[in-house]
Enzyme design. Structure first.
Site: not given
Ligand code: UD1
Ligand code: CA
Length: 476
Positions: A9, A16, A119, A365, A380, A437
């Site tokens: 995902l 943030r 992430d 360079k 240089y 020189a």
């Molecule tokens: C999420 C988990 C949390 C866990 C944590 C671990 C959920 C609801 N919560 O929280 O339980 O402890 O990760 O790191 O899953 N993303 C999408 N589409 C969306 C929303 C998010 O692709 O609509 C992707 C984001 O880009 C990201 C990942 O999902 O890479 C996680 O989303 P993020 O919002 O970071 O979740 P957390 O609040 O960290």
């Molecule tokens: Ca996250």
């Protein structure tokens, strides 16, 4: 035969991070966050934990769910993945559902869908394999990764009943005070039974925050009395990057892992706390890295070198036995035995052949410098081709730019350029020629000739073969 597909995902903007760059493209040790996750996913079949299953398991290219800046992310990873588009960021459950049509078209059709987040760059293939193996052996509906911690921060909390059975994952925002104190958290790696996953996601209600949480599937499976298994990992491995403070924390951990890898492989790192090495850097044995050194990109360094202190090397190739002190290199190539610094700078396109000595305050360079050539003091060389055994006197400058064009300077083997010579390019200095020189050389100098003055004129032409091959004494 087992079959699994991985869904990563990466559709969130990463609000943030407060950045225009999508979160998963933020670099960590020189590589985007998502690339770290993909490396772990792709290495899963080779994991030790997976060895008993590898022969009987089929896998597919990872499927990445994109949304914010989808084209930019897709352009960075190309054919490496399959892509699904999440039209609106409606939560992690909604994001997985966006990959449904791609997963369902895979041949062979996967029984298991492994989901992880783009992430969490510190995740390793071994732990992914442990989750998958447990899922296969338990024939569970959901198997997910947890970690135990005293400071659970904003992770989802794993709620178990008195017998230890998992009941649900509660997100921080919705947790009661009692649940907030739970020390077991959701790491964000899951295996799902595919058929169950799609039916559960389609029925998943939107929660109070307006999102579809993937984590809510755990509570649903539990209420249906289904098998839920967990694997316990370390928190360090599953740090999610939500902001730049967490990015720096992950960078710290990953750099430490990289440095330890080099140290175990025979590289001495005097002060790991003051040494920064990117993930793709290669270093030979018995090389010593001194403090304040940063080595980035796809740099390769040979064995028995001494690098630093205070040195920056970017995307360069360095041979064996080189000594580089307090210097900066970008896209440069150094053959074996080059000595550089202190305070020298090699810019892109620099090639220093064997045993070149480039001393204090030198800059090169887009130039080739031949073997055994000396350039000791504040000179240089730009757009130059310099032969072997040349002596570049203190303060020599190739005047390569006429205001419109960059022009080349050619210096033949064995030439000796006197201190403070200006070489007005385009110009050629013949083999074994010498400049006095302070000479300002505007015209080509024939082999073996001696030129002096401003503008430089010929003082002496070579009398014989012998005269033109006189070895110039080298200055230190
Ligand atoms: C999420 C988990 C949390 C866990 C944590 C671990 C959920 C609801 N919560 O929280 O339980 O402890 O990760 O790191 O899953 N993303 C999408 N589409 C969306 C929303 C998010 O692709 O609509 C992707 C984001 O880009 C990201 C990942 O999902 O890479 C996680 O989303 P993020 O919002 O970071 O979740 P957390 O609040 O960290
Ligand atoms: Ca996250």
């Amino acid at each position: 035969m087992n079959t699994y597909a991985t869904v990563v995902l990466a559709a969130g903007k990463g609000t943030r991070m407060r950045s225009t760059l999508p979160k998963v493209l933020h670099p960590l040790t020189g590589m985007p966050l998502l690339a770290h996750v993909l490396n772990a996913v792709e290495a899963l079949p080779a994991a030790v934990a997976f060895a008993p299953y590898v022969a009987t398991t089929a896998t597919h290219r990872p499927i990445v769910v994109l949304g914010y800046a989808a084209e930019q992310v897709e352009a960075s990873f190309g054919q490496r993945c399959l892509y699904a588009l999440q039209q609106e960021p409606l939560g992690t459950g909604h994001a997985v559902l966006a990959a449904q049509h791609i997963v369902n078209k895979l041949d062979p059709l996967p029984q298991t869908v492994l989901v992880c987040y783009g992430d969490t760059p510190l995740i390793r293939s071994e732990i992914l394999a442990s989750v998958l193996v447990k899922h296969i052996t338990r024939q569970a509906t959901i198997t997910f990764l947890t970690a135990h911690t005293e400071s659970p921060g904003d992770f989802g909390r794993v709620v178990r009943n008195h017998t230890g059975r998992v009941q649900e994952i509660v997100e921080m925002k919705r947790a009661t005070e009692e649940q907030k104190s739970i020390g077991e958290v959701n790491s964000g790696v899951y295996c799902f039974d595919r058929a169950w996953l799609w039916s559960a996601l389609e029925a998943l209600p939107r929660n109070a925050t307006g999102e579809y949480y993937l984590t809510d599937l755990v509570g649903i499976a539990s209420s249906q009395g289904r098998e839920i298994a967990t694997v316990s990992g370390t928190l360090e491995e599953t740090i999610g990057i939500n902001d730049r403070v967490q990015l720096a924390a992950a960078e710290h951990i990953l750099r430490r892992r990289i440095l330890e890898g080099h140290m175990y492989a025979g590289v001495t790192i005097i002060d790991p706390a003051a040494t920064y090495i990117d993930v793709d850097v290669k270093i030979g044995t018995d090389t010593v890295i001194l403090p304040g050194t940063m080595i980035t990109g796809k740099t390769s360094i040979g064995s028995a070198c001494r690098i630093g202190p205070g040195t920056t090397i970017e995307q360069s190739t360095i041979g064996d036995g080189c000594i580089i002190r307090n210097s900066a290199l970008e896209e440069a190539t150094l053959e074996d035995g080059v000595r550089m610094g202190p305070f020298s700078h090699c810019r892109p396109g620099t090639y220093l052949a064997r045993n070149v000595r480039m001393g204090n305050f030198g800059e090169v360079k887009n130039s080739y410098v031949g073997a055994e050539t000396d350039m000791h003091h504040f000179s240089y060389l730009g757009d130059a081709t310099v032969g072997e055994h040349v002596n570049i006197g203190a303060g020599t400058i190739t005047v390569n730019y006429d205001g419109v064009r960059k022009n080349r300077t050619i210096i033949g083997d064995g030439a000796s350029i006197g201190s403070d010579t200006m070489l007005i390019a385009p110009v050629t200095i013949g083999e074994h020629a010498r400049t006095g020189a302070g000479a300002v050389v505007k015209k080509d100098v024939p082999p073996g000739a001696v030129v002096v003055g401003v503008p430089a004129r010929v003082l002496r032409m070579p009398q014989s073969e012998e005269d033109s091959t006189v070895e110039d004494s080298k200055k230190e």
